[in-house]
Enzyme design. Structure first.
Site, PDB file in Angstrom:
ATOM      1  N   LYS A  70       0.615  -1.297  -0.161  1.00  0.00           N
ATOM      2  CA  LYS A  70       0.103   0.034   0.047  1.00  0.00           C
ATOM      3  C   LYS A  70       0.804   1.281  -0.078  1.00  0.00           C
ATOM      4  CE  LYS A  70      -4.115  -2.013   1.947  1.00  0.00           C
ATOM      5  NZ  LYS A  70      -5.356  -1.796   2.966  1.00  0.00           N
ATOM      6  N   ASP A 106     -10.149   2.441   1.779  1.00  0.00           N
ATOM      7  CA  ASP A 106     -10.130   1.723   3.170  1.00  0.00           C
ATOM      8  C   ASP A 106     -10.671   2.746   4.261  1.00  0.00           C
ATOM      9  OD1 ASP A 106      -9.205  -0.788   2.474  1.00  0.00           O
ATOM     10  OD2 ASP A 106      -7.006  -0.122   2.868  1.00  0.00           O
ATOM     11  N   GLY A 131       1.216   0.374   9.450  1.00  0.00           N
ATOM     12  CA  GLY A 131       1.349   0.117   8.059  1.00  0.00           C
ATOM     13  C   GLY A 131       0.202   1.028   7.427  1.00  0.00           C
ATOM     14  N   GLY A 132      -0.076   0.494   6.006  1.00  0.00           N
ATOM     15  CA  GLY A 132      -1.031   1.208   5.613  1.00  0.00           C
ATOM     16  C   GLY A 132      -2.752   1.194   5.699  1.00  0.00           C
ATOM     17  N   MET A 133      -2.898   0.128   6.268  1.00  0.00           N
ATOM     18  CA  MET A 133      -4.198   0.150   6.903  1.00  0.00           C
ATOM     19  C   MET A 133      -4.303   0.856   8.385  1.00  0.00           C
ATOM     20  SD  MET A 133      -7.396  -1.025   6.595  1.00  0.00           S
ATOM     21  CE  MET A 133      -7.580  -2.311   5.279  1.00  0.00           C
TER      22      MET A 133
END
Length: 272
Positions: A70, A106, A131-133
């Site tokens: 991501k 998201d 991280g990205g999430m």
């Protein structure tokens, strides 16, 4: 209606370290239901730059991006939508005649679920992951008015960077916090991984919480979700996150927004 693939069929795809059938089932269900000449396929790769070059060169219309790509993919696209720029994380690429624009749906899904479940922004929370999430979750929490929380990670420096970005605390554990909202934005509990049978939080921490939110979508019920349900906690699942962000991707790829009933049917089919 049975669709017949042909040279004009539009391809959409996903890239993930551990591909699942969720996206494939969700998108292809809607293509069939709406009689759209599209096909969706899941892939993995050890060559992200090569894969994105293929998306561009072969005219792949849409590409969903999952862990761990991501943030890595940002350098490979032409433009970031505000949704991706705000959190420096991408989960969706739309290809328009070789021009790649990146989005993050998201965030939309997480913000929607916080509203739907009427999660009180006065709750103290802990968010595991950086991280990205985790960025999408932290941004959605901040925008929903949450102020009392801590971001934790195996690497405290990563937790600190994310916490500083959104105005939260950072640490390596939840000692002394007594959080009422537990959120997992790591691969802990994900099928096929080393930690697939591991709880992202201890049973004692789950018992003390009011609400448990696990963004892991595969399996639909992770060890964390199962433990929380056994204790009658309010739970929000990664499968719910997936379905909402996927319908936003679908609209970006096709220009068509399915009805609420079709969305529910596709979400249910994707989880079978």
């Amino acid at each position: 209606m049975t669709r017949h693939l042909n040279k004009d069929t539009t391809l959409c795809m996903s890239l993930a370290a551990r591909p699942s059938n969720f996206g494939t089932r969700f998108h292809n269900f809607l293509y069939d239901a709406l009689d759209l000449d599209y096909l969706y396929k899941a892939f993995t790769t050890t060559d992200l730059a090569g894969a994105i070059s293929g998306v561009r060169a072969l005219g792949v219309r849409g590409c969903a991006i999952s862990m761990p790509f991501k943030e890595q993919v940002i350098a490979l696209v032409d433009e970031l939508d505000a949704s991706a720029k705000a959190i420096h994380s991408v989960n969706t690429i739309v290809n328009t005649e070789g021009y790649l624009k990146a989005y993050n749906t998201d965030y939309i899904a997480i913000a929607t679920l916080l509203r739907q479940y009427q999660v009180d922004n006065g709750l103290t929370f802990v968010l595991r992951g950086s991280g990205g999430m985790a960025k999408a979750v932290a941004c959605a929490l901040r925008d929903a008015g949450f102020t009392r929380g801590r971001i934790i990670d195996r690497d405290p420096a990563n937790a600190a960077r994310l916490a500083d970005l959104y105005g939260f605390e950072a640490g390596s554990d939840i000692a002394g916090l007594h959080p009422q909202l537990l959120i997992n934005a790591t691969p802990i509990g994900m099928a096929g991984g080393h930690d697939e049978n591991t709880l992202a939080y201890s049973e004692e921490e789950i018992a003390a919480a009011d609400t448990v939110f696990d963004v892991v979508a595969l399996p639909e019920t992770t060890p964390l979700i199962n433990a929380a349900r056994a204790l009658n906690k309010t739970v929000i699942t990664g499968a719910e996150v997936f379905a909402i962000q996927a319908v936003e991707q679908f609209a970006l790829y096709t220009g068509v927004r399915p009805s609420d009933e079709l969305f529910r049917q596709a979400a249910a089919w994707s989880r079978q």
